[in-house]
Design a protein around this motif. Structure first.
Motif, mmCIF file in Angstrom:
data_model
loop_
_atom_site.group_PDB
_atom_site.id
_atom_site.type_symbol
_atom_site.label_atom_id
_atom_site.label_comp_id
_atom_site.label_asym_id
_atom_site.label_seq_id
_atom_site.Cartn_x
_atom_site.Cartn_y
_atom_site.Cartn_z
ATOM 1 N N ILE A 187 0.845 -1.193 0.000
ATOM 2 C CA ILE A 187 0.000 0.000 0.000
ATOM 3 C C ILE A 187 0.883 1.246 0.000
ATOM 4 O O ILE A 187 0.642 2.193 -0.751
ATOM 5 C CB ILE A 187 -0.934 0.016 1.232
ATOM 6 C CG1 ILE A 187 -2.010 -1.064 1.086
ATOM 7 C CG2 ILE A 187 -1.579 1.387 1.421
ATOM 8 C CD1 ILE A 187 -2.888 -1.228 2.313
ATOM 9 N N CYS A 188 1.923 1.215 0.829
ATOM 10 C CA CYS A 188 2.827 2.355 0.909
ATOM 11 C C CYS A 188 3.626 2.531 -0.374
ATOM 12 O O CYS A 188 4.155 3.610 -0.636
ATOM 13 C CB CYS A 188 3.774 2.196 2.094
ATOM 14 S SG CYS A 188 2.946 2.316 3.681
ATOM 15 N N GLU A 236 2.287 2.437 -3.165
ATOM 16 C CA GLU A 236 1.295 2.973 -4.093
ATOM 17 C C GLU A 236 0.587 1.912 -4.920
ATOM 18 O O GLU A 236 0.031 2.219 -5.969
ATOM 19 C CB GLU A 236 1.945 4.021 -5.025
ATOM 20 C CG GLU A 236 2.716 5.077 -4.257
ATOM 21 C CD GLU A 236 3.376 6.099 -5.167
ATOM 22 O OE1 GLU A 236 2.841 6.355 -6.258
ATOM 23 O OE2 GLU A 236 4.414 6.657 -4.784
ATOM 24 N N PHE A 237 0.598 0.666 -4.421
ATOM 25 C CA PHE A 237 -0.179 -0.375 -5.082
ATOM 26 C C PHE A 237 -1.648 -0.225 -4.692
ATOM 27 O O PHE A 237 -1.960 0.018 -3.525
ATOM 28 C CB PHE A 237 0.303 -1.768 -4.646
ATOM 29 C CG PHE A 237 1.574 -2.224 -5.310
ATOM 30 C CD1 PHE A 237 2.726 -1.456 -5.246
ATOM 31 C CD2 PHE A 237 1.623 -3.423 -5.994
ATOM 32 C CE1 PHE A 237 3.908 -1.876 -5.846
ATOM 33 C CE2 PHE A 237 2.798 -3.858 -6.594
ATOM 34 C CZ PHE A 237 3.945 -3.081 -6.516
ATOM 35 N N VAL A 274 -0.938 5.133 5.824
ATOM 36 C CA VAL A 274 0.394 5.329 5.242
ATOM 37 C C VAL A 274 1.234 6.216 6.150
ATOM 38 O O VAL A 274 2.394 5.924 6.423
ATOM 39 C CB VAL A 274 0.289 5.947 3.838
ATOM 40 C CG1 VAL A 274 1.661 6.353 3.326
ATOM 41 C CG2 VAL A 274 -0.358 4.965 2.876
ATOM 42 N N ARG A 275 0.632 7.270 6.653
ATOM 43 C CA ARG A 275 1.367 8.145 7.550
ATOM 44 C C ARG A 275 1.834 7.378 8.781
ATOM 45 O O ARG A 275 2.970 7.483 9.212
ATOM 46 C CB ARG A 275 0.480 9.319 7.959
ATOM 47 C CG ARG A 275 1.197 10.299 8.844
ATOM 48 C CD ARG A 275 0.320 11.483 9.186
ATOM 49 N NE ARG A 275 0.979 12.317 10.184
ATOM 50 C CZ ARG A 275 0.434 13.409 10.692
ATOM 51 N NH1 ARG A 275 -0.753 13.788 10.303
ATOM 52 N NH2 ARG A 275 1.079 14.107 11.589
ATOM 53 N N VAL A 331 4.721 5.088 7.868
ATOM 54 C CA VAL A 331 5.992 5.775 7.690
ATOM 55 C C VAL A 331 6.562 6.172 9.049
ATOM 56 O O VAL A 331 7.738 5.963 9.330
ATOM 57 C CB VAL A 331 5.823 7.023 6.808
ATOM 58 C CG1 VAL A 331 7.115 7.823 6.760
ATOM 59 C CG2 VAL A 331 5.406 6.628 5.401
ATOM 60 N N GLU A 332 5.701 6.718 9.899
ATOM 61 C CA GLU A 332 6.186 7.209 11.186
ATOM 62 C C GLU A 332 6.578 6.072 12.122
ATOM 63 O O GLU A 332 7.311 6.276 13.076
ATOM 64 C CB GLU A 332 5.115 8.095 11.838
ATOM 65 C CG GLU A 332 5.011 9.445 11.132
ATOM 66 C CD GLU A 332 3.892 10.322 11.669
ATOM 67 O OE1 GLU A 332 3.016 9.791 12.380
ATOM 68 O OE2 GLU A 332 3.899 11.526 11.363
ATOM 69 N N VAL A 355 7.962 1.158 6.541
ATOM 70 C CA VAL A 355 8.397 1.282 5.159
ATOM 71 C C VAL A 355 9.916 1.338 5.099
ATOM 72 O O VAL A 355 10.574 1.647 6.065
ATOM 73 C CB VAL A 355 7.788 2.522 4.470
ATOM 74 C CG1 VAL A 355 6.322 2.293 4.214
ATOM 75 C CG2 VAL A 355 8.008 3.745 5.311
ATOM 76 N N ASP A 356 10.468 1.029 3.968
ATOM 77 C CA ASP A 356 11.918 0.943 3.726
ATOM 78 C C ASP A 356 12.560 -0.214 4.463
ATOM 79 O O ASP A 356 12.113 -1.306 4.409
ATOM 80 C CB ASP A 356 12.643 2.222 4.147
ATOM 81 C CG ASP A 356 12.305 3.369 3.233
ATOM 82 O OD1 ASP A 356 12.674 4.476 3.559
ATOM 83 O OD2 ASP A 356 11.679 3.111 2.205
#
Lengths: 211, 211
Positions: free
Chosen positions: B161-162, B164-165, B201-202, B205-206, B210-211
């Motif tokens: 999702i993160c 952008e799928f 998503v926020r 990330v926080e 992700v990554d």
DNA sequence: TTTCGTATAGGGGAAAACCCCTATTTTTTT
DNA sequence: AAAAAAATAGGGGTTTTCCCCTATACGAAA
């Protein structure tokens, strides 16, 4: 002769820099301020070449002040002065128009070099910024090309999207049509170079458009 | 007697801590390392009680090293040492198994207190962490309950999702129905305590998913 | 053995996002 | 004064998200 203004809420630090730069012939400390508002006030009457700007100040901080200064007085250069070598602050200051970044424990040579470089239109970033990777990014790019230029309204909409507002909700809170919001959203997605809102939010968080 | 290992790529800082802790009777600096790989090497031959671990190190950084150490040597405690009091780093270190967090400009008393507390199985977080709010969160909760427990599949979906799928795209790439993906998405939104994909998503990330 | 959690998948419908366009007004810049 | 950029808003449609449900299969835990 380079006319310099020092803005910091710690008088001790201002005095320290003044003493340090006392015997530098081409640098002249012509004013000092303890917050961002004082900086703007001084600029109304004095022409300043370089502002050494602390990030953390009361009333108006260095981030907002830098933005205001660079907009009103594009010839006046700003170098950020901070104790943090945090990616966020550096990026944010550059985004707001700062030409350089110094850490508070920088030596005399570094400060002098920074002021001279920045006054001549170049960029200067403290060597000891922990994220040296971004040095090249930042010094080659300017504030405009670093991030796609978002308009004020777009930033406003972007922040609300990140706060989980839907388009109709954003429309209500900004008193505009939801079609307008959708337009802003589409433009944001295009400018950020992402595919959908998920990508937009991630991009916004990673580029400090939130908080 | 508490056997301590100091891991930092700045020898000056190691020496500083050694000097500081020289006259503390129950604390013994028995080893030092300049990167994460050296830490793992030392642990093969020496039994260590507490590791003072810098986050920024070459070759293997403190984050990865902490994760490795806590997995292989659960009796060895890790206290993070960093110049940043950034929420992200603190959370990441705790998530990776660190028992505490110290800032580099901590005083002797604070370092000693931290080592003793952590050696006795407690948590210690530097008072001056700018986000004192999370102190209570972190010290009462452990790394497992800090975040809602996501299943492997949920994490897999979340990362896509993160990236952008869309749901159908995720379905295709995982060879499952898009309805299943939608279920995972809904469960993720519920577990994260957010309202929609933007919030998810926020949050991701926080919280370093992700990554 | 039964219960629980996970992964799977579906129906059906409302809301939102996304994607084309066009178009007017206002502000800013040149 | 003219041109450019920004903000506004709409039409019309497709896709996706979101929100109710239900339901089965499987493995692990109680």
């Amino acid at each position: 002769m380079i006319d310099v203004l020092i803005a910091d809420d710690h008088q001790l630090l201002i005095d320290g820099i003044k003493t340090t730069l006392d015997d530098v012939p081409d640098i002249n400390i012509v004013a000092e301020a303890n917050n961002g508002l004082q900086v703007l006030k001084i600029l109304q009457s004095k022409k300043i070449d370089v502002i050494i700007m602390d990030i953390n100040m009361p009333q108006m901080d260095g981030l907002d002040c830098t933005k205001a200064v660079c907009k009103k007085y594009p010839d006046t250069k700003v170098v950020a002065l901070s104790q943090f070598d945090e990616k966020r602050f550096v990026k944010k200051m550059v985004k707001n128009g700062a030409s350089g970044y110094l850490l508070k424990d920088s030596g005399k040579d570094e400060i002098v070099a920074a002021i001279r470089k920045i006054n001549s239109g170049e960029k200067y970033f403290c060597e000891r910024l922990s994220i040296n990777i971004i040095n090249r990014e930042l010094s080659t790019l300017d504030s405009k090309s670093l991030f796609p230029q978002l308009t004020d309204r777009e930033i406003e909409v972007l922040k609300l999207i990140c706060k989980e507002f839907s388009s109709p909700e954003i429309a209500d809170s900004l008193f505009i049509s939801d079609k307008t919001v959708e337009n802003h959203r589409a433009n944001l997605i295009a400018k950020a170079g992402v595919k959908n809102t998920a990508g937009l939010v991630r991009w916004a968080v990673e580029n400090d458009f939130v908080d």
